[in-house]
Design a protein around this motif. Sequence first.
Motif, mmCIF file in Angstrom:
data_model
loop_
_atom_site.group_PDB
_atom_site.id
_atom_site.type_symbol
_atom_site.label_atom_id
_atom_site.label_comp_id
_atom_site.label_asym_id
_atom_site.label_seq_id
_atom_site.Cartn_x
_atom_site.Cartn_y
_atom_site.Cartn_z
ATOM 1 N N ASP A 83 0.835 -1.212 0.000
ATOM 2 C CA ASP A 83 0.000 0.000 0.000
ATOM 3 C C ASP A 83 0.863 1.253 0.000
ATOM 4 N N ILE A 84 1.991 1.167 0.718
ATOM 5 C CA ILE A 84 2.972 2.253 0.748
ATOM 6 C C ILE A 84 4.302 1.620 0.353
ATOM 7 N N ILE A 85 5.052 2.297 -0.524
ATOM 8 C CA ILE A 85 6.414 1.832 -0.803
ATOM 9 C C ILE A 85 7.385 2.956 -0.477
ATOM 10 N N SER A 86 8.298 2.694 0.470
ATOM 11 C CA SER A 86 9.370 3.634 0.794
ATOM 12 C C SER A 86 10.643 3.158 0.131
ATOM 13 N N PHE A 87 11.333 4.085 -0.517
ATOM 14 C CA PHE A 87 12.661 3.736 -1.035
ATOM 15 C C PHE A 87 13.641 4.831 -0.636
ATOM 16 N N HIS A 88 14.920 4.501 -0.664
ATOM 17 C CA HIS A 88 15.934 5.423 -0.160
ATOM 18 C C HIS A 88 16.468 6.383 -1.217
ATOM 19 N N THR A 89 16.640 7.641 -0.795
ATOM 20 C CA THR A 89 17.234 8.645 -1.688
ATOM 21 C C THR A 89 18.679 8.254 -2.009
ATOM 22 N N GLU A 90 19.270 7.421 -1.129
ATOM 23 C CA GLU A 90 20.681 7.031 -1.318
ATOM 24 C C GLU A 90 20.808 5.819 -2.244
ATOM 25 N N SER A 91 19.689 5.297 -2.742
ATOM 26 C CA SER A 91 19.755 4.137 -3.640
ATOM 27 C C SER A 91 20.250 4.579 -5.017
ATOM 28 N N ILE A 113 15.297 8.426 4.289
ATOM 29 C CA ILE A 113 16.660 8.967 4.373
ATOM 30 C C ILE A 113 17.418 8.351 5.550
ATOM 31 N N LYS A 114 18.695 8.043 5.272
ATOM 32 C CA LYS A 114 19.574 7.471 6.283
ATOM 33 C C LYS A 114 20.027 8.589 7.235
ATOM 34 N N PRO A 115 20.587 8.214 8.399
ATOM 35 C CA PRO A 115 20.970 9.232 9.384
ATOM 36 C C PRO A 115 21.899 10.336 8.869
#
Length: 216
Positions: A83-91, A113-115
């Motif tokens: 229903d929700i997909i989160s992906f990383h800006t660092e990918s 986003i990572k720390p």
Amino acid sequence: MQIAPSLLSCDFSKFGYEIERMDKAGADMMHLDVMDAHFVPNLTFGAPVIKMLRKYTDKPFDVHLMISEPLKYIDDFSDAGADIISFHTESDSDIEETIKKIESRGVKPALAIKPKTDPSVVFPYLDRLYMVLVMTVEPGFGGQSFMADMMPKVEAIKEEAKRRNLDVLVQVDGGIAKDTIATAAKAGVDICVAGTAVFKPDDAKKAIDELKALCE
Ligand code: DX5
Ligand code: ZN
């Protein structure tokens, strides 16, 4: 405050039962951590497993992709019932293209986003996002300590959304427990992911109720 149990801390030999247990305990959504042993130093499960789990609850599936090439797998996770997909800006995937792909599948897009990542990287996409996921541990493993110094990032995202009149939820993930959740609530967090804190105690409902009560 919404609570999203992280299934990373569940008994994987009883995956379906664990989802039912969290459903009955009052979870607002199920947080599913997908790791590829490349973007993060750990390996979990993929779309075929998520697809099998879909029948155990009607609650939303919040899929957190900690993988190097999320764009390649959006169709698979959409088909599996995310229903929700989160992906990383660092990918390695193009952010714009990946959001577009998620939207085209009728799934809610979220950026994580990572720390060490500055919150301003999500600002150009804020009007398209359902949620921003601010990691409060280095992604990869459950059971780590909450980084309270990430709260200014939560506040910055909330402020930017407010300034632009946008409805975007902020989620934090990592180290959420009885002694840390009030800090997240104060910073304006909407959804807390919790692994250890809800799976370790025998009474998951009591654990979730207590976490929510600490936010009031
Ligand atoms: C970490 C995962 C988290 C993790 C949270 O990479 O994204 O969802 O399982 O676990 P706890 O709540 O134990 O820190
Ligand atoms: Zn997660």
